[in-house]
Design a protein around this motif. Structure first.
Motif, PDB file in Angstrom:
ATOM      1  N   SER A   1       0.853  -1.193   0.000  1.00 57.18           N
ATOM      2  CA  SER A   1       0.000   0.000   0.000  1.00 57.18           C
ATOM      3  C   SER A   1       0.891   1.245   0.000  1.00 57.18           C
ATOM      4  O   SER A   1       2.122   1.142  -0.068  1.00 57.18           O
TER       5      SER A   1
ATOM      6  N   LYS B   1       0.530   5.037 -13.192  1.00 56.29           N
ATOM      7  CA  LYS B   1      -0.472   5.015 -12.129  1.00 56.29           C
ATOM      8  C   LYS B   1      -1.163   3.659 -12.049  1.00 56.29           C
ATOM      9  O   LYS B   1      -1.443   3.146 -10.960  1.00 56.29           O
TER      10      LYS B   1
ATOM     11  N   LEU C   1      -1.284   0.738  -8.887  1.00 59.67           N
ATOM     12  CA  LEU C   1      -2.435  -0.003  -8.383  1.00 59.67           C
ATOM     13  C   LEU C   1      -2.237  -1.506  -8.545  1.00 59.67           C
ATOM     14  O   LEU C   1      -2.707  -2.295  -7.726  1.00 59.67           O
TER      15      LEU C   1
ATOM     16  N   GLU D   1      -0.621  -3.094  -5.630  1.00 63.55           N
ATOM     17  CA  GLU D   1      -1.469  -3.251  -4.456  1.00 63.55           C
ATOM     18  C   GLU D   1      -2.521  -4.343  -4.641  1.00 63.55           C
ATOM     19  O   GLU D   1      -2.971  -4.932  -3.661  1.00 63.55           O
ATOM     20  N   GLU D   2      -2.921  -4.590  -5.874  1.00 60.97           N
ATOM     21  CA  GLU D   2      -3.970  -5.577  -6.152  1.00 60.97           C
ATOM     22  C   GLU D   2      -3.443  -6.615  -7.147  1.00 60.97           C
ATOM     23  O   GLU D   2      -3.493  -6.409  -8.359  1.00 60.97           O
TER      24      GLU D   2
ATOM     25  N   GLN E   1     -15.037  -5.323 -10.552  1.00 61.19           N
ATOM     26  CA  GLN E   1     -13.646  -4.923 -10.402  1.00 61.19           C
ATOM     27  C   GLN E   1     -13.323  -3.741 -11.317  1.00 61.19           C
ATOM     28  O   GLN E   1     -12.522  -2.869 -10.974  1.00 61.19           O
TER      29      GLN E   1
ATOM     30  N   VAL F   1     -14.496  -0.607  -9.584  1.00 56.66           N
ATOM     31  CA  VAL F   1     -13.577  -0.289  -8.482  1.00 56.66           C
ATOM     32  C   VAL F   1     -12.330   0.396  -9.032  1.00 56.66           C
ATOM     33  O   VAL F   1     -11.850   1.400  -8.490  1.00 56.66           O
ATOM     34  N   LEU F   2     -11.794  -0.142 -10.128  1.00 60.43           N
ATOM     35  CA  LEU F   2     -10.601   0.439 -10.745  1.00 60.43           C
ATOM     36  C   LEU F   2     -10.890   1.858 -11.238  1.00 60.43           C
ATOM     37  O   LEU F   2     -10.076   2.768 -11.037  1.00 60.43           O
TER      38      LEU F   2
ATOM     39  N   SER G   1     -13.069   3.976 -10.076  1.00 58.87           N
ATOM     40  CA  SER G   1     -13.192   4.853  -8.910  1.00 58.87           C
ATOM     41  C   SER G   1     -11.833   5.161  -8.297  1.00 58.87           C
ATOM     42  O   SER G   1     -11.558   6.305  -7.924  1.00 58.87           O
ATOM     43  N   LEU G   2     -10.972   4.148  -8.186  1.00 59.53           N
ATOM     44  CA  LEU G   2      -9.636   4.362  -7.608  1.00 59.53           C
ATOM     45  C   LEU G   2      -8.822   5.346  -8.433  1.00 59.53           C
ATOM     46  O   LEU G   2      -8.143   6.219  -7.889  1.00 59.53           O
TER      47      LEU G   2
ATOM     48  N   GLU H   1     -10.322   8.849  -7.739  1.00 55.17           N
ATOM     49  CA  GLU H   1     -10.131   9.366  -6.376  1.00 55.17           C
ATOM     50  C   GLU H   1      -8.673   9.654  -6.068  1.00 55.17           C
ATOM     51  O   GLU H   1      -8.342  10.690  -5.482  1.00 55.17           O
ATOM     52  N   ARG H   2      -7.789   8.750  -6.454  1.00 48.61           N
ATOM     53  CA  ARG H   2      -6.383   8.884  -6.060  1.00 48.61           C
ATOM     54  C   ARG H   2      -5.544   9.701  -7.016  1.00 48.61           C
ATOM     55  O   ARG H   2      -4.572  10.341  -6.615  1.00 48.61           O
TER      56      ARG H   2
END
Length: 221
Positions: A50, A157, A161, A164-165, A188, A191-192, A194-195, A198-199
């Motif tokens: 992380s 980027k 990720l 982490e995944e 999934q 989720v990707l 959104s990540l 957001e990040r």
């Protein structure tokens, strides 16, 4: 013995909210839990990667033998991607807050800084790597970037990720200049999406999914 060998599974019922069964649960844990016998040689397994709020890479370890010290040199990887790096900090987290320590003993879960190439499931020291994941990506999607976006920056980027995944696989098609992601499906994918937003403030879309075929053709049909 049967519980340790996963032949017997104790079942308890209750409600933490109503304080029902809490004493029975604690009593069962005390009665049936056996403390592991850790080896003397250093061993640990990476179970998560992380980033902290400053973007520093954290490798989360379960120490399964010996002890781990600050400035200790660890190594891992295969023949082609072998690495050797020093632990710069050992953190013990409680929620989002942490304390730093100079060493931890077997049985401890901690986060360390200084490792840039360790990956989830990797065994360190005397510990073996985890087995092959049960779930593997089955679909591939092209990543559609916003107009004028830097494709290589976006690729970096996505690779962050991917660290982490482990179930996310990022593929760069240099010939076509396209980024593809391999994952399990629509959930999934969301989720990707959104990540990334957001990040990194990166709003992407995805092309239609294609199935990853893994069968081997043995003869003409």
């Amino acid at each position: 013995g049967l519980i340790v060998r996963r032949k017997l599974f104790p079942c308890l019922f209750g409600s933490a909210l109503k304080l029902e069964g809490v004493e029975e649960l604690l009593s069962a844990l005390e009665r049936y839990t056996l403390a592991p016998q850790w080896g003397e040689n250093f061993a640990a397994r990476v179970f998560k990667i992380s980033r902290d709020d400053r973007g520093e890479r954290l490798s989360w370890l379960k120490v399964t033998g010996g002890e781990l010290r600050v400035r200790q040199t660890l190594s891992g990887g295969g023949d082609e991607d072998c690495w050797e790096e020093k632990i710069s900090q050992i953190r013990l987290y409680s929620g989002v807050k942490y304390t730093t320590v100079d060493q931890v003993e077997a049985g401890t879960v901690c986060a360390v800084t200084g490792l840039t190439k360790a990956r989830p499931g990797e065994g360190l020291g005397a510990e073996r790597d985890s087995g092959v994941p049960v779930l593997e990506p089955v679909l591939s999607y092209q990543v559609l970037l916003p107009e004028g976006a830097d494709v290589h920056a976006a690729l970096g980027k996505l690779h962050r990720l991917e660290e982490e995944e482990p179930q996310l696989h990022v593929v760069w098609n240099e010939t076509l200049g396209e980024i593809h992601v391999q994952l399990m499906g629509e959930v999934q994918l969301e989720v990707l999406r959104s990540l990334l937003a957001e990040r990194f403030g990166l709003n992407v879309e995805f092309g239609p999914g294609g199935i990853l075929y893994k069968e081997t053709i043995t003869e003409p049909m």
